[in-house]
Write a protein that holds these residues in place. Structure first.
Motif, PDB file in Angstrom:
ATOM      1  N   LEU B 250     -23.900 -20.026  31.974  1.00 16.06           N
ATOM      2  CA  LEU B 250     -24.603 -19.979  33.258  1.00 16.06           C
ATOM      3  C   LEU B 250     -25.772 -19.003  33.185  1.00 16.06           C
ATOM      4  CD1 LEU B 250     -22.020 -19.994  36.180  1.00 16.06           C
ATOM      5  CD2 LEU B 250     -23.860 -21.585  35.779  1.00 16.06           C
ATOM      6  N   ASP B 251     -25.543 -17.863  32.524  1.00 13.29           N
ATOM      7  CA  ASP B 251     -26.614 -16.879  32.373  1.00 13.29           C
ATOM      8  C   ASP B 251     -27.806 -17.494  31.642  1.00 13.29           C
ATOM      9  OD1 ASP B 251     -25.087 -15.035  33.627  1.00 13.29           O
ATOM     10  OD2 ASP B 251     -24.431 -13.989  31.815  1.00 13.29           O
ATOM     11  N   ASP B 252     -27.494 -18.205  30.542  1.00 16.74           N
ATOM     12  CA  ASP B 252     -28.569 -18.851  29.787  1.00 16.74           C
ATOM     13  C   ASP B 252     -29.343 -19.819  30.669  1.00 16.74           C
ATOM     14  OD1 ASP B 252     -27.731 -17.489  27.652  1.00 16.74           O
ATOM     15  OD2 ASP B 252     -26.771 -19.176  26.621  1.00 16.74           O
ATOM     16  N   PHE B 253     -28.570 -20.597  31.407  1.00 18.70           N
ATOM     17  CA  PHE B 253     -29.186 -21.596  32.281  1.00 18.70           C
ATOM     18  C   PHE B 253     -30.102 -20.918  33.297  1.00 18.70           C
ATOM     19  CE2 PHE B 253     -28.904 -23.962  36.327  1.00 18.70           C
ATOM     20  CZ  PHE B 253     -29.488 -25.162  35.941  1.00 18.70           C
ATOM     21  N   GLU B 254     -29.574 -19.868  33.898  1.00 13.17           N
ATOM     22  CA  GLU B 254     -30.333 -19.158  34.920  1.00 13.17           C
ATOM     23  C   GLU B 254     -31.625 -18.592  34.338  1.00 13.17           C
ATOM     24  OE1 GLU B 254     -27.974 -16.535  37.542  1.00 13.17           O
ATOM     25  OE2 GLU B 254     -29.560 -15.107  37.120  1.00 13.17           O
ATOM     26  N   ALA B 255     -31.477 -17.963  33.172  1.00 19.56           N
ATOM     27  CA  ALA B 255     -32.659 -17.364  32.539  1.00 19.56           C
ATOM     28  C   ALA B 255     -33.691 -18.434  32.222  1.00 19.56           C
ATOM     29  CB  ALA B 255     -32.250 -16.627  31.275  1.00 19.56           C
ATOM     30  N   ALA B 256     -33.212 -19.607  31.808  1.00 23.49           N
ATOM     31  CA  ALA B 256     -34.148 -20.657  31.399  1.00 23.49           C
ATOM     32  C   ALA B 256     -34.887 -21.247  32.597  1.00 23.49           C
ATOM     33  CB  ALA B 256     -33.404 -21.750  30.647  1.00 23.49           C
ATOM     34  N   CYS B 261     -40.046 -18.800  30.737  1.00 22.20           N
ATOM     35  CA  CYS B 261     -40.288 -19.407  29.430  1.00 22.20           C
ATOM     36  C   CYS B 261     -40.982 -20.749  29.606  1.00 22.20           C
ATOM     37  CB  CYS B 261     -38.981 -19.557  28.654  1.00 22.20           C
ATOM     38  SG  CYS B 261     -37.796 -20.599  29.479  1.00 22.20           S
ATOM     39  N   SER B 262     -41.493 -21.273  28.507  1.00 26.65           N
ATOM     40  CA  SER B 262     -42.240 -22.527  28.586  1.00 26.65           C
ATOM     41  C   SER B 262     -41.279 -23.687  28.853  1.00 26.65           C
ATOM     42  CB  SER B 262     -42.968 -22.771  27.271  1.00 26.65           C
ATOM     43  OG  SER B 262     -42.016 -23.073  26.274  1.00 26.65           O
ATOM     44  N   PHE B 263     -41.850 -24.801  29.272  1.00 26.77           N
ATOM     45  CA  PHE B 263     -41.007 -25.962  29.568  1.00 26.77           C
ATOM     46  C   PHE B 263     -40.257 -26.410  28.326  1.00 26.77           C
ATOM     47  CE2 PHE B 263     -39.869 -30.318  30.302  1.00 26.77           C
ATOM     48  CZ  PHE B 263     -39.521 -30.324  31.644  1.00 26.77           C
ATOM     49  N   LYS B 264     -40.915 -26.363  27.189  1.00 26.90           N
ATOM     50  CA  LYS B 264     -40.276 -26.830  25.954  1.00 26.90           C
ATOM     51  C   LYS B 264     -39.029 -26.007  25.652  1.00 26.90           C
ATOM     52  CE  LYS B 264     -42.686 -29.905  23.198  1.00 26.90           C
ATOM     53  NZ  LYS B 264     -44.136 -30.034  23.457  1.00 26.90           N
ATOM     54  N   ASP B 265     -39.158 -24.671  25.788  1.00 24.20           N
ATOM     55  CA  ASP B 265     -38.016 -23.808  25.493  1.00 24.20           C
ATOM     56  C   ASP B 265     -36.879 -24.058  26.470  1.00 24.20           C
ATOM     57  OD1 ASP B 265     -39.415 -22.759  23.454  1.00 24.20           O
ATOM     58  OD2 ASP B 265     -40.135 -21.004  24.567  1.00 24.20           O
ATOM     59  N   MET B 266     -37.253 -24.198  27.740  1.00 28.03           N
ATOM     60  CA  MET B 266     -36.228 -24.463  28.751  1.00 28.03           C
ATOM     61  C   MET B 266     -35.521 -25.773  28.430  1.00 28.03           C
ATOM     62  SD  MET B 266     -36.613 -25.588  32.649  1.00 28.03           S
ATOM     63  CE  MET B 266     -36.994 -27.210  32.061  1.00 28.03           C
ATOM     64  N   ARG B 296     -27.278 -11.672  42.117  1.00 27.96           N
ATOM     65  CA  ARG B 296     -28.022 -11.448  40.879  1.00 27.96           C
ATOM     66  C   ARG B 296     -29.502 -11.260  41.159  1.00 27.96           C
ATOM     67  NH1 ARG B 296     -24.973 -12.684  36.527  1.00 27.96           N
ATOM     68  NH2 ARG B 296     -26.839 -12.990  35.281  1.00 27.96           N
ATOM     69  N   ALA B 297     -30.137 -10.423  40.334  1.00 26.85           N
ATOM     70  CA  ALA B 297     -31.516 -10.012  40.607  1.00 26.85           C
ATOM     71  C   ALA B 297     -32.459 -11.212  40.669  1.00 26.85           C
ATOM     72  CB  ALA B 297     -31.977  -9.030  39.541  1.00 26.85           C
ATOM     73  N   SER B 298     -32.340 -12.119  39.696  1.00 28.73           N
ATOM     74  CA  SER B 298     -33.306 -13.209  39.639  1.00 28.73           C
ATOM     75  C   SER B 298     -33.141 -14.159  40.823  1.00 28.73           C
ATOM     76  CB  SER B 298     -33.160 -13.966  38.326  1.00 28.73           C
ATOM     77  OG  SER B 298     -31.850 -14.443  38.195  1.00 28.73           O
ATOM     78  N   ILE B 299     -31.944 -14.178  41.411  1.00 28.58           N
ATOM     79  CA  ILE B 299     -31.739 -15.050  42.561  1.00 28.58           C
ATOM     80  C   ILE B 299     -32.118 -14.345  43.852  1.00 28.58           C
ATOM     81  CG2 ILE B 299     -29.995 -16.244  43.923  1.00 28.58           C
ATOM     82  CD1 ILE B 299     -28.597 -16.877  41.290  1.00 28.58           C
ATOM     83  N   ALA B 300     -31.731 -13.068  43.936  1.00 25.01           N
ATOM     84  CA  ALA B 300     -32.035 -12.317  45.151  1.00 25.01           C
ATOM     85  C   ALA B 300     -33.536 -12.176  45.356  1.00 25.01           C
ATOM     86  CB  ALA B 300     -31.375 -10.948  45.103  1.00 25.01           C
ATOM     87  N   GLY B 335     -34.222 -28.609  35.955  1.00 28.63           N
ATOM     88  CA  GLY B 335     -34.965 -27.528  35.322  1.00 28.63           C
ATOM     89  C   GLY B 335     -36.430 -27.553  35.729  1.00 28.63           C
ATOM     90  N   GLY B 336     -37.037 -28.743  35.628  1.00 26.43           N
ATOM     91  CA  GLY B 336     -38.446 -28.874  35.954  1.00 26.43           C
ATOM     92  C   GLY B 336     -38.719 -28.463  37.394  1.00 26.43           C
ATOM     93  N   ARG B 337     -37.896 -28.968  38.302  1.00 27.91           N
ATOM     94  CA  ARG B 337     -38.123 -28.704  39.717  1.00 27.91           C
ATOM     95  C   ARG B 337     -37.896 -27.234  40.048  1.00 27.91           C
ATOM     96  NH1 ARG B 337     -37.453 -31.810  44.387  1.00 27.91           N
ATOM     97  NH2 ARG B 337     -37.523 -33.731  43.205  1.00 27.91           N
ATOM     98  N   LEU B 338     -36.857 -26.650  39.463  1.00 28.69           N
ATOM     99  CA  LEU B 338     -36.561 -25.250  39.776  1.00 28.69           C
ATOM    100  C   LEU B 338     -37.668 -24.330  39.281  1.00 28.69           C
ATOM    101  CD1 LEU B 338     -33.971 -26.146  40.915  1.00 28.69           C
ATOM    102  CD2 LEU B 338     -32.724 -24.650  39.406  1.00 28.69           C
ATOM    103  N   ARG B 339     -38.182 -24.638  38.103  1.00 30.70           N
ATOM    104  CA  ARG B 339     -39.289 -23.842  37.561  1.00 30.70           C
ATOM    105  C   ARG B 339     -40.480 -23.873  38.508  1.00 30.70           C
ATOM    106  NH1 ARG B 339     -41.245 -22.983  32.379  1.00 30.70           N
ATOM    107  NH2 ARG B 339     -42.995 -24.319  32.868  1.00 30.70           N
ATOM    108  N   GLU B 340     -40.768 -25.096  38.943  1.00 34.37           N
ATOM    109  CA  GLU B 340     -41.883 -25.293  39.860  1.00 34.37           C
ATOM    110  C   GLU B 340     -41.661 -24.460  41.125  1.00 34.37           C
ATOM    111  OE1 GLU B 340     -43.601 -29.227  41.905  1.00 34.37           O
ATOM    112  OE2 GLU B 340     -42.543 -29.512  40.031  1.00 34.37           O
ATOM    113  N   THR B 341     -40.450 -24.560  41.655  1.00 34.85           N
ATOM    114  CA  THR B 341     -40.119 -23.849  42.893  1.00 34.85           C
ATOM    115  C   THR B 341     -40.323 -22.346  42.733  1.00 34.85           C
ATOM    116  OG1 THR B 341     -38.393 -25.466  43.140  1.00 34.85           O
ATOM    117  CG2 THR B 341     -38.362 -23.640  44.663  1.00 34.85           C
ATOM    118  N   VAL B 342     -39.871 -21.835  41.603  1.00 33.96           N
ATOM    119  CA  VAL B 342     -39.962 -20.394  41.404  1.00 33.96           C
ATOM    120  C   VAL B 342     -41.407 -19.970  41.216  1.00 33.96           C
ATOM    121  CG1 VAL B 342     -39.350 -18.515  39.867  1.00 33.96           C
ATOM    122  CG2 VAL B 342     -37.684 -20.273  40.413  1.00 33.96           C
ATOM    123  N   GLN B 343     -42.148 -20.814  40.475  1.00 31.05           N
ATOM    124  CA  GLN B 343     -43.499 -20.394  40.137  1.00 31.05           C
ATOM    125  C   GLN B 343     -44.501 -20.578  41.258  1.00 31.05           C
ATOM    126  OE1 GLN B 343     -44.132 -22.311  36.420  1.00 31.05           O
ATOM    127  NE2 GLN B 343     -42.721 -20.944  35.355  1.00 31.05           N
TER     128      GLN B 343
END
Lengths: 400, 358
Positions: B250-256, B261-266, B296-300, B335-343
């Motif tokens: 789960l940690d890996d998933f969250e970090a990704a 990180c880039s889309f390819k790495d995720m 968790r920090a990244s979520i809060a 993954g794609g959508r969440l990245r977009e949302t965060v960024q």
């Protein structure tokens, strides 16, 4: 095993592909996922297993482990398989259902999803009947057990894996095993129908279910089983196995070629071995620039994605359609085609386009699963992707 | 016959009496009074609630106590989803069983000494899988033969039972079991099987099974079996046995997906998760819970709007996977959508638009 028996078996195996030929059914000797194998051995050696649910991607070794469990439970006689292809009349009014059963004296393997929406009948009638009847030798075994009950339990069960076939045959468990393949492809109603059967007849029958994705198996079924996750082998494990097989076949896999096979197989053990065998028969010794020989369908999928990247035009769509039809008529499942095409595209398109690509792919794939004609959705995705890609390319051109 | 040691524990420790059913106090009180009454003052019953809360156990225990082992076979008909239950079965099998009369005069249940009530019971287990047509056909049958026959309908979702049927029954709601009840029952089983188990692991086990007693018991049995005789039961064995996704993954998933990180790495991380065979819907479930906990920090660090967009996407993907969509593709899409949302943290307007458009 006597020398003659061994030779006979070797002879029987010589015509097989390497994937089957070098499949070991001895859990203690399997090289991949050792921790998991030990767990399974612990489980089986207590003489009793709960219902089991193996899940993991294809080519991870689920069936191999199931065979290992059966071997451990029933000894070598679980490997004397016979295949029956029969037409059953099920339901009321009776409908004809064609089923292929693989069975030994102790277990029956089947794939209920083969019969499409009639799988509910298979579960309601065939599986229930198989599950509810007591195996013939159960009575005998319990008698033996009662005799043993006076003295201490035989310690043989805990002995090392090498001679298990002898002592596990001595006290076979008093239940039979039903192995169900592709449970995730079974219809919802059929899965529902399995619920109570698993509980009611647990005395006489253990069910081992195999599935590619656990998500598609309903929660009530999962909660009745002990789940066993079988991951794909790691790269190092895969190389080890390739070496091992090559060793037995009497040739050498160079490091660089082994790495190539591992990379192109996507960690899938079955695919890796097939590719190795194909490559060896094409050209051996392996040359430095030799490419891994892939299956035709993989090449076809790759060529579809390449075509789309080269030219985005209606004419490409026609060529792509032809290829898709080819693949489908060769009975390659639509979801595998979809997966392969998207994976190929994902490898080649730019970072900026990738999220859009997967979003659309996910949408069309979902529609494909809900709909009934896969070709429509595959084509729709291809057309859509070409449109996306063209728009993206022209946007880049405008920048300059 | 085969001894009890071969049974799954969830069967072995199934409650034999209504009073033994854990936690469902209201239901137990009502049924016990019906039992004590002895006159057979029992309405039609409708049991509903999530899996593993004791519905089937209660129904079977009730019948067993009423009729005793002696009359059980003659007086009880149990039909579940493993039986064909189309309209034809309702017309033939159920009706025929309902029509047969019960012997007159006082019959005593040898086990309790009380009179056996003068009716039969039909248990329709997993009733939400009965077709609407067949349910309609049941309506009249239930009324016409109510003198000699009682029905117990059991289902997970009361909404799948047609209203005319539901209104003919007394409804009993079965609640998910609280931690305390689960813990008590599990430690009872553990001591019965001679297992030593730490309280901490027991707690984790109860948490993981979310109020589903059967799942908790199966997990307990599997965990102890996996560990081997005398082996240590640990969290790792629990995670494997309960099909959970380990925290590290789960940690890996969250970090990704929430990281930079880039889309390819995720994409690579996500592919590995699927290749390792983890259940994506379980991953979604556990990740959704992390978002809910908000520790968790990244979520809060996410805004409320962002969090809702994330949860929305998770829900959408989960629904599509239930329809049979490919796990790998769905996970990539998440993954794609969440990245977009965060960024696009700055672009509140477009986020609001996405949420409203659904």
């Amino acid at each position: 095993m006597t020398g003659v028996g061994k030779m006979e078996q070797e002879h029987k195996r010589s015509g097989l592909m390497w994937v089957d030929k070098h499949r070991s059914t001895n859990l203690a000797k399997l090289e991949v996922h050792k921790a998991l194998n030990v767990r399974l051995l612990n489980l089986v050696r207590q003489g009793d297993v709960p219902h089991l649910f193996f899940y993991g991607p294809p080519g991870a070794g689920k069936r191999t482990r199931v065979m290992g469990v059966l071997h451990e439970l029933f000894g070598a006689s679980a490997e004397k398989l016979r295949v029956q292809h029969r037409v059953f009349k099920l339901g009321d009014p009776p409908k004809e259902v064609e089923m292929t059963l693989v069975m030994s004296n102790h277990h029956v393997e089947m794939n209920p999803s083969d019969v499409g929406i009639k799988d509910r009948l298979v579960v309601q009638e065939m599986i229930k009947e198989i599950a509810s009847s007591v195996p013939l030798d159960a009575f005998q075994t319990t008698k033996k057990k009662e005799q043993n009950a006076a003295g201490p339990e035989p310690q043989g069960a805990a002995a090392a894996g090498a001679n298990t076939s002898n002592n596990s045959a001595a006290h076979k468990p008093a239940f039979k095993v039903l192995v169900l393949h592709d449970v995730d492809r079974m219809s919802r109603l059929a899965q529902q129908a399995l619920r109570r059967t698993m509980e009611k007849y647990a005395r006489t029958c253990r069910i081992i279910m195999l599935a590619t994705s656990a998500s598609k198996v309903i929660e009530p079924l999962r909660s009745r089983c002990l789940g066993v996750r079988v991951p794909l082998p790691s790269d190092t494990e895969l190389v080890q196995v390739l070496r091992h097989v090559a060793n037995k076949e009497g040739f050498i896999v160079t490091d660089s070629f082994g790495a190539k096979v591992v990379a192109s197989s996507g960690r899938n053990m079955r695919r890796a071995l097939l590719q190795l065998e194909a490559s060896k028969s094409q050209n051996y010794p392996f040359s430095a620039e030799q490419q891994v020989t892939k299956a035709d369908w993989e090449l076809a999928c790759a060529s579809i994605s390449d075509l789309m990247l080269v030219q985005q035009a209606p004419r490409t769509l026609l060529t792509v359609r032809q290829k898709l039809y080819d693949l489908l008529t060769h009975a390659i499942p639509a979801d595998i085609i979809f997966h392969a095409i998207v994976a190929n595209l994902l490898r080649q398109v730019d970072q900026e386009l990738a999220p859009q690509l997967v979003a659309h792919a996910a949408m069309y794939e979902h529609r494909m699963q809900k709909g009934s004609k896969p070709i429509l959705h595959l084509e729709a995705f291809c057309a859509r992707f070409m449109q996306l890609y063209k728009a993206y390319l022209s946007a880049i051109m405008d920048l300059f | 016959m085969v001894g009890n040691d071969m049974m799954p524990w969830s069967e072995k420790y199934r409650p034999q009496k209504v009073a033994q059913v854990a936690h469902q106090d209201e239901v137990v009180r009502m049924l016990s009074s019906a039992l004590d009454d002895g006159q057979g003052n029992l309405p039609h019953l409708l049991f509903y609630g999530p899996p593993g809360t004791g519905k089937t156990s209660t129904a079977l225990a009730l019948c067993r106590q009423m009729f005793g082992a002696q009359h059980f076979k003659a007086r009880v008909l149990e039909l579940n989803a493993s039986d064909e239950r189309g309209i034809k079965v309702v017309r033939d099998r159920i009706k025929t069983f309902a029509q047969t009369s019960v012997p007159e005069g006082r019959i005593t249940n040898k086990e309790t000494g009380r009179a056996v009530p003068a009716f039969k019971i039909i248990i329709l287990d997993e009733a939400d899988a009965i077709t609407t047509d067949a349910q309609t056909a049941l309506r009249r049958t239930m009324e016409t033969f109510s003198l000699t026959t009682r029905f117990i309908l059991i289902c997970n979702y009361i909404s799948r039972i047609i209203a005319p049927l539901a209104s003919r029954c007394a409804k009993c709601r079965f609640m998910p079991l609280p931690m305390s009840a689960m813990r008590a029952h599990l430690s009872h089983i553990a001591s019965g099987e001679g297992l030593s188990i730490s309280t901490q692991l027991l707690d984790h086990m109860c948490e993981a099974s979310e109020g589903d007693m059967r799942r908790a018991i199966t997990t307990l049995q599997s965990t102890s079996r996996m560990a081997g005789p005398g082996g240590d039961m640990d969290d790792e064995a629990l995670v494997t046995a309960a099909c959970l996704v380990p925290e590290s993954v789960l940690d890996d998933f969250e970090a990704a997906v929430l990281g930079s990180c880039s889309f390819k790495d995720m994409s690579l991380v996500l592919t590995n998760i699927v290749d390792d065979g983890y259940s994506v819907s379980q991953l979604i479930l556990q990740f959704g819970r992390r978002i809910q906990e908000n520790t968790r920090a990244s979520i809060a660090g996410l805004s409320d709007l962002q969090k809702s967009a994330v949860v929305l996407k998770l829900a959408e993907a989960e629904a599509q996977m239930i329809d049979g969509a490919d796990e790998w593709l769905q996970l990539q899409d998440i993954g794609g959508r969440l990245r977009e949302t965060v960024q696009c943290a700055t672009n509140q307007g477009s986020l609001r638009h996405t949420i409203q458009s659904v």
